[in-house]
Write a protein that holds these residues in place. Structure first.
Motif, short mmCIF file in Angstrom:
data_model
loop_
_atom_site.label_atom_id
_atom_site.label_comp_id
_atom_site.label_asym_id
_atom_site.label_seq_id
_atom_site.Cartn_x
_atom_site.Cartn_y
_atom_site.Cartn_z
N ALA A 70 20.56 64.72 78.63
CA ALA A 70 20.04 65.70 77.68
C ALA A 70 19.86 65.07 76.31
N VAL A 71 18.79 65.45 75.67
CA VAL A 71 18.57 65.13 74.26
C VAL A 71 18.61 66.46 73.53
N ASP A 110 12.41 61.68 87.44
CA ASP A 110 12.01 62.78 88.30
C ASP A 110 11.29 63.88 87.53
N ARG A 111 11.90 64.35 86.43
CA ARG A 111 11.28 65.42 85.66
C ARG A 111 11.96 65.59 84.32
N ALA A 112 11.30 66.39 83.45
CA ALA A 112 11.87 66.74 82.16
C ALA A 112 11.58 68.21 81.90
N VAL A 113 12.55 68.88 81.27
CA VAL A 113 12.40 70.29 80.91
C VAL A 113 12.79 70.43 79.44
N ALA A 114 11.87 70.92 78.63
CA ALA A 114 12.13 71.16 77.21
C ALA A 114 12.42 72.64 77.01
N SER A 115 13.44 72.93 76.18
CA SER A 115 13.80 74.33 75.94
C SER A 115 14.39 74.50 74.55
N ARG A 116 14.45 75.76 74.13
CA ARG A 116 15.11 76.11 72.87
C ARG A 116 16.44 76.76 73.22
N GLU A 117 17.43 76.51 72.38
CA GLU A 117 18.76 77.09 72.58
C GLU A 117 19.25 77.69 71.27
N GLU A 118 20.31 78.47 71.38
CA GLU A 118 20.97 79.08 70.21
C GLU A 118 19.96 79.76 69.29
N ARG A 123 16.72 72.32 69.80
CA ARG A 123 15.76 71.91 70.81
C ARG A 123 16.52 71.06 71.81
N ARG A 124 16.14 71.20 73.09
CA ARG A 124 16.83 70.44 74.15
C ARG A 124 15.79 69.91 75.13
N LEU A 125 15.95 68.67 75.50
CA LEU A 125 15.12 68.06 76.52
C LEU A 125 16.04 67.51 77.59
N ASP A 126 15.94 68.07 78.79
CA ASP A 126 16.74 67.61 79.92
C ASP A 126 15.88 66.71 80.79
#
Length: 137
Positions: A70-71, A110-118, A123-126
């Motif tokens: 995670a970033v 394999d893949r990346a998923v970007a999302s917002r948290e809190e 910002r989060r990039l898995d």
């Protein structure tokens, strides 16, 4: 199945990330497998969850490790997370990991998923990578 290579694989991936000039140029020493106490860095990398599947066959014991890295950043927009993600992907692409147990057969993105948290403040990039290892026992 053998889970025996799990610690060696994580240690090798960690070593690649903390040794890579592009990764450290973006996050410094902020690569963790557990967040430190106190002030959390503005942008950091966390070696995260993992799912391991048996990939043993008649030639030997092996496993497939589906690893997430995670970033996380409080910098507005996704550009910072994505830049760090690119550096991580480049560092691990065709990396010749030296493992203290077993050996790496293959490591691929394999893949990346970007999302917002809190409530959108983080910002989060898995990033998910798949590592195929042979335990050699």
């Amino acid at each position: 199945m053998s889970y025996g290579v799990a610690v060696a694989l994580q240690a090798a991936i960690y070593q690649v990330l903390v040794s890579d000039p592009a990764v450290t140029g973006l996050v410094g020493v902020n690569v963790f497998d557990e967040l430190p106490g106190g002030t959390i860095p503005s942008t950091y990398v966390a070696i995260g969850t993992e799912v391991t599947l048996d990939r043993s066959d008649k030639t030997g014991t092996g496993a497939e490790h589906r690893l997430e890295i995670a970033v996380v950043s409080d910098v507005a927009g996704f550009a910072t997370c994505k830049a760090v993600g690119v550096a991580i992907s480049d560092a691990l692409h065709q990396a010749d990991l030296s493992l203290s147990r077993g050996h790496l057969v293959d490591l691929r993105f394999d893949r990346a998923v970007a999302s917002r948290e809190e409530a959108g403040t983080l910002r989060r990039l898995d990033l998910r990578f798949v590592a195929r290892v042979d335990d050699g026992i």
